[in-house]
Design a protein around this motif. Structure first.
Motif, PDB file in Angstrom:
ATOM      1  N   PRO A   1      37.173  46.922  50.291  1.00  0.00           N
ATOM      2  CA  PRO A   1      37.019  48.382  50.177  1.00  0.00           C
ATOM      3  C   PRO A   1      36.958  48.807  48.718  1.00  0.00           C
ATOM      4  CG  PRO A   1      38.699  47.830  51.808  1.00  0.00           C
ATOM      5  CD  PRO A   1      38.324  46.548  51.120  1.00  0.00           C
ATOM      6  N   ILE A   2      36.132  49.797  48.440  1.00  0.00           N
ATOM      7  CA  ILE A   2      35.945  50.231  47.053  1.00  0.00           C
ATOM      8  C   ILE A   2      37.264  50.679  46.435  1.00  0.00           C
ATOM      9  CG2 ILE A   2      34.873  52.013  45.606  1.00  0.00           C
ATOM     10  CD1 ILE A   2      32.383  51.772  47.275  1.00  0.00           C
ATOM     11  N   LEU A   3      38.115  51.331  47.225  1.00  0.00           N
ATOM     12  CA  LEU A   3      39.416  51.772  46.728  1.00  0.00           C
ATOM     13  C   LEU A   3      40.249  50.578  46.261  1.00  0.00           C
ATOM     14  CD1 LEU A   3      40.675  54.580  46.442  1.00  0.00           C
ATOM     15  CD2 LEU A   3      41.918  54.161  48.567  1.00  0.00           C
ATOM     16  N   SER A   4      40.245  49.509  47.050  1.00  0.00           N
ATOM     17  CA  SER A   4      40.979  48.300  46.665  1.00  0.00           C
ATOM     18  C   SER A   4      40.330  47.639  45.453  1.00  0.00           C
ATOM     19  CB  SER A   4      41.021  47.317  47.830  1.00  0.00           C
ATOM     20  OG  SER A   4      41.660  47.883  48.959  1.00  0.00           O
ATOM     21  N   GLY A   5      38.999  47.656  45.403  1.00  0.00           N
ATOM     22  CA  GLY A   5      38.292  47.073  44.269  1.00  0.00           C
ATOM     23  C   GLY A   5      38.625  47.771  42.970  1.00  0.00           C
ATOM     24  N   ILE A   6      38.805  49.095  43.037  1.00  0.00           N
ATOM     25  CA  ILE A   6      39.188  49.854  41.842  1.00  0.00           C
ATOM     26  C   ILE A   6      40.534  49.380  41.320  1.00  0.00           C
ATOM     27  CG2 ILE A   6      39.890  52.148  41.027  1.00  0.00           C
ATOM     28  CD1 ILE A   6      37.709  53.296  42.880  1.00  0.00           C
ATOM     29  N   VAL A   7      41.483  49.151  42.233  1.00  0.00           N
ATOM     30  CA  VAL A   7      42.817  48.681  41.841  1.00  0.00           C
ATOM     31  C   VAL A   7      42.735  47.264  41.271  1.00  0.00           C
ATOM     32  CG1 VAL A   7      45.143  48.133  42.657  1.00  0.00           C
ATOM     33  CG2 VAL A   7      43.953  50.156  43.535  1.00  0.00           C
ATOM     34  N   ILE A   8      41.903  46.419  41.870  1.00  0.00           N
ATOM     35  CA  ILE A   8      41.769  45.027  41.410  1.00  0.00           C
ATOM     36  C   ILE A   8      41.304  44.964  39.956  1.00  0.00           C
ATOM     37  CG2 ILE A   8      40.397  42.910  41.720  1.00  0.00           C
ATOM     38  CD1 ILE A   8      40.532  43.423  44.733  1.00  0.00           C
ATOM     39  N   THR A   9      40.508  45.937  39.544  1.00  0.00           N
ATOM     40  CA  THR A   9      39.977  45.892  38.176  1.00  0.00           C
ATOM     41  C   THR A   9      41.071  45.990  37.116  1.00  0.00           C
ATOM     42  OG1 THR A   9      39.565  48.294  38.143  1.00  0.00           O
ATOM     43  CG2 THR A   9      37.756  46.878  38.866  1.00  0.00           C
ATOM     44  N   ILE A  10      42.292  46.354  37.505  1.00  0.00           N
ATOM     45  CA  ILE A  10      43.403  46.348  36.544  1.00  0.00           C
ATOM     46  C   ILE A  10      43.612  44.945  35.991  1.00  0.00           C
ATOM     47  CG2 ILE A  10      45.894  46.705  36.268  1.00  0.00           C
ATOM     48  CD1 ILE A  10      45.739  48.893  38.351  1.00  0.00           C
ATOM     49  N   LEU A  11      43.301  43.925  36.800  1.00  0.00           N
ATOM     50  CA  LEU A  11      43.489  42.543  36.367  1.00  0.00           C
ATOM     51  C   LEU A  11      42.630  42.205  35.151  1.00  0.00           C
ATOM     52  CD1 LEU A  11      43.564  40.768  39.853  1.00  0.00           C
ATOM     53  CD2 LEU A  11      45.506  41.402  38.409  1.00  0.00           C
ATOM     54  N   ASP A  12      41.555  42.977  34.941  1.00  0.00           N
ATOM     55  CA  ASP A  12      40.708  42.748  33.767  1.00  0.00           C
ATOM     56  C   ASP A  12      41.520  42.808  32.475  1.00  0.00           C
ATOM     57  OD1 ASP A  12      38.548  42.530  35.385  1.00  0.00           O
ATOM     58  OD2 ASP A  12      37.788  44.551  35.026  1.00  0.00           O
ATOM     59  N   VAL A  13      42.539  43.680  32.480  1.00  0.00           N
ATOM     60  CA  VAL A  13      43.362  43.855  31.286  1.00  0.00           C
ATOM     61  C   VAL A  13      43.933  42.521  30.832  1.00  0.00           C
ATOM     62  CG1 VAL A  13      45.438  44.957  30.350  1.00  0.00           C
ATOM     63  CG2 VAL A  13      43.955  46.219  31.928  1.00  0.00           C
ATOM     64  N   PHE A  14      44.527  41.804  31.757  1.00  0.00           N
ATOM     65  CA  PHE A  14      45.201  40.553  31.414  1.00  0.00           C
ATOM     66  C   PHE A  14      44.203  39.429  31.160  1.00  0.00           C
ATOM     67  CE2 PHE A  14      47.803  43.102  34.310  1.00  0.00           C
ATOM     68  CZ  PHE A  14      48.887  43.375  33.472  1.00  0.00           C
ATOM     69  N   LEU A  15      43.084  39.458  31.871  1.00  0.00           N
ATOM     70  CA  LEU A  15      42.063  38.435  31.673  1.00  0.00           C
ATOM     71  C   LEU A  15      41.461  38.532  30.281  1.00  0.00           C
ATOM     72  CD1 LEU A  15      40.778  36.200  33.423  1.00  0.00           C
ATOM     73  CD2 LEU A  15      38.948  37.798  33.978  1.00  0.00           C
ATOM     74  N   ILE A  16      41.168  39.746  29.861  1.00  0.00           N
ATOM     75  CA  ILE A  16      40.577  39.957  28.546  1.00  0.00           C
ATOM     76  C   ILE A  16      41.552  39.569  27.442  1.00  0.00           C
ATOM     77  CG2 ILE A  16      39.770  41.742  26.950  1.00  0.00           C
ATOM     78  CD1 ILE A  16      38.560  43.148  29.401  1.00  0.00           C
ATOM     79  N   LEU A  17      42.820  39.956  27.611  1.00  0.00           N
ATOM     80  CA  LEU A  17      43.826  39.629  26.600  1.00  0.00           C
ATOM     81  C   LEU A  17      43.966  38.122  26.434  1.00  0.00           C
ATOM     82  CD1 LEU A  17      46.603  42.252  27.412  1.00  0.00           C
ATOM     83  CD2 LEU A  17      45.144  42.171  25.391  1.00  0.00           C
ATOM     84  N   TYR A  18      43.891  37.399  27.543  1.00  0.00           N
ATOM     85  CA  TYR A  18      44.008  35.941  27.486  1.00  0.00           C
ATOM     86  C   TYR A  18      42.898  35.340  26.642  1.00  0.00           C
ATOM     87  CZ  TYR A  18      43.680  31.084  28.978  1.00  0.00           C
ATOM     88  OH  TYR A  18      43.580  29.703  28.989  1.00  0.00           O
ATOM     89  N   PHE A  19      41.669  35.756  26.899  1.00  0.00           N
ATOM     90  CA  PHE A  19      40.539  35.196  26.156  1.00  0.00           C
ATOM     91  C   PHE A  19      40.495  35.705  24.720  1.00  0.00           C
ATOM     92  CE2 PHE A  19      38.789  34.674  30.544  1.00  0.00           C
ATOM     93  CZ  PHE A  19      38.699  33.302  30.511  1.00  0.00           C
TER      94      PHE A  19
END
Length: 440
Positions: free
Chosen positions: A142-160
């Motif tokens: 669901p798009i609503l859940s997908g919006i929440v999942i994008t928070i994980l980008d924060v940690f992924l970007i910081l790692y790289f």
């Protein structure tokens, strides 16, 4: 009246990666080009983010290949303005935000910072929606859940980001390769006629005579030059460890311009491919109404006769959203440090930016449903249009000032060209903004 810089640069732009990438002393053209390649590709990401897809799809589905000329002209405008941005960074050691902070009073600098933050949040909003939509199309999330999942980008970007700037550039390049491969396959399936495609690259008076066609054309042009890309490019070009002599600065500007031009040519290919795909798949089959990403996804497979067409389309959308997220993070850090000399921990900076995008996307989708996704994308483009002039005008002004640029000041023909391009872009953006606000 022309004035030199008021003070020396207090700190380097993106100090943690400043001059962190060595460049060869001497060497041939290709060896030097490889060393300088990277920043241009990171900038090119902004020219193919999810916010641009709708206008390209609408242009191709409604008008065939006619608006290819608009994409070409937009790309040429972008190449010139990004050249000015990288030249400012190399020649002065300042990114565009630092230059504004030095040249203007504190209240003006704070005002410019606030509207620039709004533009970055608007870009992030389009990236959140694009990524969530791609997850929905690929995995049924669901798009609503997908919006929440994008928070994980924060940690992924910081790692790289902690693994070095070259790693970030490599990730961006890899995702761009994924997008390119997807669209090469899509174009192969669509088999567009070469003659009409080439004809579409030539501007025609009909664009200005048809109000609907003009509206879509302005949308393509207006969304092309992203304001945060000008701040970004003037900073990340300084990750190369060139000596601060006129000779080495001239070398850096030369190869950084090659990098930028090649990268933006790739962005032109991607945007043109989206329009060509829409034209070949929908315009000639009587489905000119297709202007929504979800509609295109559902209709691609039957239109092209392949079960992979829609899947690769969504994969490219996801890669586009993730790429734009990465570069938006850096732009946010650059403008906060440059305008205010205020430094936050990267995870705090990123989380603030991402929450500013996620909260409106989440609550509007929750309260009014997924039908408002398109309205959110329009809103993000309105915010970008409002901010663009506050980035372009200072950039052209600074690089045309001999006291600020020294021997690297714009040549007269470049100054005239830059002001004409700026006037065209700003006029069309204001027209587009007025049309959008009138229709809302």
């Amino acid at each position: 009246m022309s004035q030199p810089w008021r003070s020396e640069v207090k700190s380097h732009s993106l100090s943690e990666v400043y001059a962190s990438i060595p460049i060869p002393q001497g060497g041939g053209f290709w060896k030097n080009l490889r060393a300088f390649m990277g920043p241009g590709f990171m900038v090119a990401v902004g020219y193919m983010d999810p916010g641009n897809w709708a206008t390209d799809l609408a242009g191709g589905a409604q008008f065939g290949y006619t608006l290819l000329s608009v994409i070409l002209i937009s790309s040429l405008f972008a190449i010139l303005l990004q050249h000015l941005a990288l030249k400012l960074g190399v020649a002065t050691g300042r990114d565009l935000a630092q230059a504004c902070g030095d040249a203007f009073s504190k209240p003006v600098a704070i005002f410019l910072w606030l509207i620039c933050e709004a533009a970055i949040a608007a870009c992030d909003l389009a990236e959140v929606i694009g990524s969530a939509l791609a997850l929905h199309l690929l995995f049924g999330i669901p798009i609503l859940s997908g919006i929440v999942i994008t928070i994980l980008d924060v940690f992924l970007i910081l790692y790289f980001q902690n693994r070095g700037f070259r790693v970030l550039e490599s990730i961006v390049l890899a995702l761009l390769a994924v997008i390119s491969i997807c669209f090469v396959y899509e174009i192969f399936l669509a088999q567009p006629a070469i003659g009409p495609v080439l004809k579409g690259l030539i501007p025609t008076p009909g664009i200005f005579q048809d109000s609907n066609q003009l509206y879509v054309a302005i949308g393509i042009l207006g969304a092309t030059v992203m304001p945060h890309n000008l701040y970004l490019h003037s900073s990340i070009v300084q990750t190369r460890a060139f000596a601060h002599t006129d000779e080495q600065r001239a070398k850096a500007i030369k190869f950084a311009t090659w990098d930028s031009t090649i990268s933006l040519s790739l962005a032109f290919f991607i945007n043109a491919a989206i329009l060509i795909l829409a034209a070949a798949a929908f315009h000639w089959s009587g489905q000119q109404h297709v202007a929504d990403i979800r509609d295109a996804f559902e209709l691609l497979n039957p239109a092209l006769g392949s079960r992979w067409a829609a899947i690769l389309f969504a994969v490219a959308l996801l890669a586009s959203g993730q790429n734009a997220t990465l570069t938006g993070t850096l732009a946010g850090q650059i403008v906060m440090e440059g305008f205010l000399d205020l430094r936050l921990k990267p995870w705090i900076r990123r989380l603030i930016t991402r929450m500013l995008a996620i909260l409106p996307a989440f609550f509007i989708t929750w309260v009014w449903g997924e039908s408002k996704i398109g309205d959110l994308l329009i809103f993000s483009q309105v915010v970008l249009s409002m901010q663009l002039s506050f980035a372009v005008i200072p950039l052209v002004w600074f690089t045309s000032d001999a006291k600020k640029m020294g021997k690297f000041v714009n040549a007269p023909w470049l100054t005239v060209s830059a002001w004409i391009i700026s006037a065209i872009i700003l006029s069309l953006n204001l027209y587009l903004l007025a049309q959008i606000l009138f229709d809302m």
